[in-house]
Each structure stands twice: as structure tokens, then as C-alpha cells.
Design a protein around this motif. Structure first.
Motif, PDB file in Angstrom:
ATOM      1  N   SER A  58     -81.161 -46.033 -26.538  1.00 26.30           N
ATOM      2  CA  SER A  58     -81.548 -44.850 -27.089  1.00 26.30           C
ATOM      3  C   SER A  58     -80.541 -43.878 -26.822  1.00 26.30           C
ATOM      4  CB  SER A  58     -82.742 -44.247 -26.500  1.00 26.30           C
ATOM      5  OG  SER A  58     -83.731 -43.691 -27.511  1.00 26.30           O
ATOM      6  N   ILE A  59     -80.074 -43.074 -27.705  1.00 24.34           N
ATOM      7  CA  ILE A  59     -79.071 -42.122 -27.283  1.00 24.34           C
ATOM      8  C   ILE A  59     -79.521 -40.684 -27.751  1.00 24.34           C
ATOM      9  CG2 ILE A  59     -76.583 -41.143 -28.137  1.00 24.34           C
ATOM     10  CD1 ILE A  59     -75.876 -44.007 -28.512  1.00 24.34           C
ATOM     11  N   LEU A  60     -79.423 -39.765 -26.756  1.00 26.04           N
ATOM     12  CA  LEU A  60     -80.047 -38.360 -26.982  1.00 26.04           C
ATOM     13  C   LEU A  60     -78.721 -37.537 -27.118  1.00 26.04           C
ATOM     14  CD1 LEU A  60     -82.833 -39.363 -26.376  1.00 26.04           C
ATOM     15  CD2 LEU A  60     -83.114 -37.125 -24.933  1.00 26.04           C
ATOM     16  N   ALA A  61     -78.802 -36.395 -28.048  1.00 26.10           N
ATOM     17  CA  ALA A  61     -77.634 -35.455 -28.084  1.00 26.10           C
ATOM     18  C   ALA A  61     -78.190 -34.069 -27.980  1.00 26.10           C
ATOM     19  CB  ALA A  61     -76.895 -35.654 -29.330  1.00 26.10           C
ATOM     20  N   GLN A  62     -77.295 -33.151 -27.566  1.00 25.12           N
ATOM     21  CA  GLN A  62     -77.654 -31.752 -27.631  1.00 25.12           C
ATOM     22  C   GLN A  62     -76.884 -31.154 -28.762  1.00 25.12           C
ATOM     23  OE1 GLN A  62     -75.979 -28.860 -26.016  1.00 25.12           O
ATOM     24  NE2 GLN A  62     -77.412 -27.349 -26.623  1.00 25.12           N
ATOM     25  N   LEU A  63     -77.427 -30.237 -29.608  1.00 24.09           N
ATOM     26  CA  LEU A  63     -76.590 -29.458 -30.751  1.00 24.09           C
ATOM     27  C   LEU A  63     -76.590 -28.181 -30.463  1.00 24.09           C
ATOM     28  CD1 LEU A  63     -77.488 -32.688 -31.897  1.00 24.09           C
ATOM     29  CD2 LEU A  63     -77.353 -31.502 -34.039  1.00 24.09           C
ATOM     30  N   GLY A  64     -75.754 -27.515 -30.923  1.00 27.71           N
ATOM     31  CA  GLY A  64     -75.920 -26.130 -30.976  1.00 27.71           C
ATOM     32  C   GLY A  64     -74.761 -25.456 -31.517  1.00 27.71           C
ATOM     33  N   ILE A  65     -74.777 -24.022 -31.678  1.00 25.51           N
ATOM     34  CA  ILE A  65     -73.457 -23.241 -32.115  1.00 25.51           C
ATOM     35  C   ILE A  65     -72.505 -23.428 -31.182  1.00 25.51           C
ATOM     36  CG2 ILE A  65     -74.994 -21.690 -33.671  1.00 25.51           C
ATOM     37  CD1 ILE A  65     -74.895 -19.688 -31.237  1.00 25.51           C
ATOM     38  N   THR A  66     -71.231 -23.120 -31.396  1.00 26.22           N
ATOM     39  CA  THR A  66     -70.137 -23.140 -30.742  1.00 26.22           C
ATOM     40  C   THR A  66     -69.834 -21.393 -30.245  1.00 26.22           C
ATOM     41  OG1 THR A  66     -68.546 -22.559 -32.303  1.00 26.22           O
ATOM     42  CG2 THR A  66     -68.666 -24.773 -31.777  1.00 26.22           C
ATOM     43  N   ASP A  67     -70.981 -21.303 -29.187  1.00 30.52           N
ATOM     44  CA  ASP A  67     -70.886 -20.128 -28.950  1.00 30.52           C
ATOM     45  C   ASP A  67     -71.412 -20.058 -27.202  1.00 30.52           C
ATOM     46  OD1 ASP A  67     -71.819 -17.420 -27.494  1.00 30.52           O
ATOM     47  OD2 ASP A  67     -72.223 -16.769 -29.657  1.00 30.52           O
ATOM     48  N   MET A  68     -70.569 -19.824 -26.169  1.00 31.78           N
ATOM     49  CA  MET A  68     -70.924 -20.078 -24.672  1.00 31.78           C
ATOM     50  C   MET A  68     -72.111 -19.452 -24.220  1.00 31.78           C
ATOM     51  SD  MET A  68     -69.051 -22.641 -23.770  1.00 31.78           S
ATOM     52  CE  MET A  68     -69.477 -22.554 -21.994  1.00 31.78           C
TER      53      MET A  68
END
Ligand SMILES: NC(=O)c1ccc[n+]([C@@H]2O[C@H](COP(=O)([O-])OP(=O)(O)OC[C@H]3O[C@@H](n4cnc5c(N)ncnc54)[C@H](OP(=O)(O)O)[C@@H]3O)[C@@H](O)[C@H]2O)c1
Length: 385
Positions: free
Chosen positions: A256-266
Motif C-alpha cells: 500500500s502507498i499513502l500520500a498527503q496532498l495539499g496546496i503549495t502553502d507552507m
């Protein structure tokens, strides 16, 4: 209410951290700030956030700050130099220390915070690159928590909540590829600082922006990940993902592969670190996947971006080698920004410096700082000839 000490408050991460504080005044307060040379911005921050302690780099800077605060109704102690920085990092009222100074200058205060048992929200990756073994040993000894701020490491950290360390097979750090992903290597000698400072997806400080253009930033992050998550060098991979929407991935032993996604904002990974272990709402812009449309991936072109290979080489060599890599990189980036060397020569400087400094065991921070100064001195002496 969490009380924060913010080291590097005038920088890109520092100002984003203060923006998070400003958006959540019921959750966070500022007790200490530390900065370098930008006294106008620091004075403004002191007026708004009312820390009781501030540290700057020199006595002259402290005087300049005091003058700017004349007439403002603020009560703040102003200290300077390394002792001031260490006091900010270990401030007795601070529940959490944001370590966001750029470069090797972040090592001493970060280590001081860890040795004092503070929870550290770590942006200053250079401290783990230089002395990961010492910093993590100090954290184990005092029970200090180190929470990643770097978006890639925050992503890995968040994914690991699902599977735990024992089930982990490898982490895959994503890289935007920087502004020269599609530029032929033959054009590298003509790249100017202005071109290299134009990052396609992130708005950051100057040093990390150049590191992103050479892909050394990803190399430093590989070393940072090794220490933060106690990984073997073979468990850290890098993949180019130009959209910077997936911030990193974790592959577990079951496939299984998990990823975290989000806007490019620190502000997003900063908020996660500041609130940890809680999550809560935010008013940050939302990621709209239908607008992103596609997520693409490609391998890193190691011929074009040898800095990544040098970072793996330093990590494999161990001991003092990553600190040599870091010092060489900092000097080379500075020389490039000053117009003293070409873009493609950054990698040459690093390769030559690694060759000239066989690895030694890491004994103490003092030895490491002496080595760091020596590498910088010799590179600057070569440049001055
Ligand atoms: N920017 C990002 O999006 C990002 C993302 C992930 C990780 N990071 C990491 O976070 C760290 C900071 O990056 P940044 O982009 O925020 O850098 P930056 O914008 O250049 O800011 C650096 C900060 O460090 C301060 N500083 C520099 N030398 C100092 C010294 N000797 N003593 C005290 N303060 C000193 C600067 O003060 P003055 O400006 O007042 O001189 C400034 O506040 C780096 O390690 C970087 O790799 C950054």
C-alpha cells in the motif's frame, strides 16, 4: 494556548508561522523571537506579537531594534549573538520552538532546544544534515519531540500515523524539479541568479530556492528524512512531481502507498506542526483537484542534477561527511548569488570539497562547528585568490 519561540521570525517560514499565529489567536501566543539583520520587520513583529524576549545577531542590531521600538509601548528584553539565540531557543515560557533560521546557524539553537526537552517544529533541515546523529540522540535522552515543518517530511509524518514505523517499506520524497527541470544541461553555465530564484511552485527564502534549482534541497531532505524517521539510506527515494500537490508518499510492506496532498502553502504544514497532535479547521485556501487536472511523475535526471547523488554519497559516508556537504553547499550558493561562480559550478565545488574531506566519526558539536568553519574558510580563501 501554546506559547511559541520562533527562531528566524523575519524569514519566509518565520513570517508564515506568524501568519498562522495571527489567524488563530485563541490557540497560539509568541513569547520569544530571534532574527538576523532585518530590524524593520522584527520591530514590526515585536509591536504586533508582543514577545517578552527577542534575540538578534549583534549588539549593534540590538541597538537598532531598540531605536525602532522607541515610543512603542512594549516591554521586551533584547539579547544578541549565540547566547541570545540559545536563550530564545530554551525560553522557559515556550511550549514549542519553531526552528526556522536558514543554514548551519540553526544548529546550535536547535540542539539547545532539544537538550532543554522542548518540542521543536523543525524547518532548519541543515541542523539534521550536519548533526542528525547528535540531535536525535539528544532528543532520545531528553524526550524532546521533533515535528517536521518541511512539507515533504510533514507528509511522511502524517502518512505514518496510518501504518506505523514497523510496517514501513520506504518513503518517496517528491521534488518539483525546480525551474530547470526542462532546461538542457548545456545551458546551465548561463543560468543567472535571477532565473534560479524563480521557483515554479513555492515561494521561499533565497538559499532554499537555489537549493531547489540544483536539487540539493532534495538531497538535504533525504538526509533529514533518514534521521527524522530513523530510516536506512536505501529506504529514502525521490521522484519528480512537477505540480507539487503530492507532498510525499510512504510505501508500506504490504504494497500500500499513502500520500498527503495539499496546496503549495507552507502555512499548512506549519499549522499541522503547531497544533500536533490535534487537527482543527483553518481558513487556508482549499486544494481543488479538478483545477490541478493531472498529477505527473518522472525520475530525477541525476546527470543533470548531480547534487542529489552527492547528498546520498555524504549520507552513505556518514560521520562528518554530511556536514562537509552542507558547508560546501552554503558557500557555493552564496558565491553563486554574489556572481562569483556559475550555476553549474555549485555542484563542482561540492564534489571537490567532499573529495578533500574524508569522513571522520562525529564526536561532538564543537568538533563539528570547527570543521564547518574550516571548510568555509578554505572555500572562501580559494574564491578570494
Ligand atoms: N521557505 C520555505 O518554504 C521552506 C520550506 C521548507 C523548509 N525550509 C527551511 O527553513 C529554513 C528557513 O528557510 P526560509 O526560506 O524561511 O529562509 P529565509 O527566508 O532566508 O529566512 C531565514 C531566517 O533566518 C534568520 N537568520 C539568518 N541567519 C541568522 C543568524 N545567524 N542568527 C539568527 N537568525 C538568522 C533570518 O533573519 P534576517 O532575515 O532578519 O536576516 C531569517 O529570519 C531553512 O533551513 C529552509 O531549508 C524553508
Amino acid at each position: 494556548m501554546k506559547r511559541l519561540a520562533i527562531l528566524g521570525s523575519t524569514g519566509s517560514i518565520g513570517t508564515s508561522t506568524l501568519a498562522v499565529v495571527e489567524s488563530h489567536p485563541e490557540e497560539f501566543a509568541v513569547v520569544a523571537l530571534a532574527a538576523g539583520a532585518n530590524m524593520d520587520r522584527l520591530a514590526q513583529q515585536v509591536r504586533v506579537f508582543r514577545p517578552s524576549f527577542v534575540s538578534v545577531t549583534s549588539e549593534a542590531a540590538a541597538r537598532a531594534l531598540r531605536e525602532r521600538l522607541d515610543g512603542a509601548a512594549v516591554r521586551v528584553e533584547i539579547a544578541w549573538g549565540t547566547p541570545g539565540l540559545v536563550r530564545a531557543a530554551t525560553h522557559h515560557e515556550a511550549d514549542l520552538v519553531v526552528s526556522a533560521i536558514v543554514g548551519g546557524a540553526g544548529l546550535v539553537p536547535t540542539l539547545a532546544a532539544v537538550r532543554a526537552g522542548k518540542t521543536v517544529a523543525l524547518a532548519n533541515k541543515e541542523s539534521l544534515v550536519m548533526a542528525g546523529e547528535l540531535v536525535m540522540a539528544a532528543a532520545r535522552a531528553t524526550g524532546a519531540r521533533i515535528l517536521p515543518v518541511d512539507s515533504e517530511h510533514s507528509a511522511v509524518f502524517q502518512c505514518l500515523v496510518s501504518g506505523g514505523r514497523e510496517g514501513l517499506r520506504r518513503v518517496v520524497l517528491t521534488a518539483s524539479g525546480g525551474p530547470f527541470r526542462s532546461t538542457p544541461r548545456s545551458e546551465f553555465p548561463r543560468i543567472t541568479p535571477a532565473q534560479a530564484l524563480r521557483h515554479p511552485t513555492w515561494n521561499m527564502g533565497r538559499k532554499i530556492t537555489i537549493d531547489s534549482a540544483t536539487l540539493m534541497n532534495k538531497g538535504l531532505e533525504v538526509i533529514e528524512a533518514r534521521w527524522l524517521f530513523d530510516l536506512d539510506v536505501t529506504q529514502v527515494d525521490v521522484i519528480v512531481h512537477p505540480q507539487s500537490i503530492i507532498h510525499s508518499l510512504v510505501e508500506f510492506v504490504d504494497g500500500s502507498i499513502l500520500a498527503q496532498l495539499g496546496i503549495t502553502d507552507m502555512r499548512l504544514p506549519i499549522l499541522y506542526a503547531l497544533r500536533h497532535p490535534e487537527r482543527g479547521p483553518s481558513a487556508l485556501p482549499r486544494l481543488k483537484l479538478e483545477e490541478v487536472a493531472s498529477l505527473t511523475f518522472e525520475p530525477v535526471d541525476r546527470e543533470k542534477f548531480p547534487c542529489l547523488t552527492y547528498a546520498y554519497r555524504a549520507l552513505e559516508g556518514g560521520g562528518t561527511l554530511p556536514a562537509v556537504l552542507n558547508a560546501a553547499n552554503e558557500v557555493a550558493v552564496h558565491q553563486f548569488l554574489e556572481g562569483a561562480i556559475r550555476f553549474d559550478q555549485i555542484a563542482d565545488v561540492i564534489a571537490r570539497t567532499l573529495d578533500a574531506h574524508p569522513t571522520r566519526p562525529l564526536t561532538s558539536v564543537e568538533d563539528l562547528l570547527e570543521l564547518d568553519r574550516g571548510v568555509r574558510r578554505s572555500l572562501n580563501a580559494v574564491a578570494a585568490r
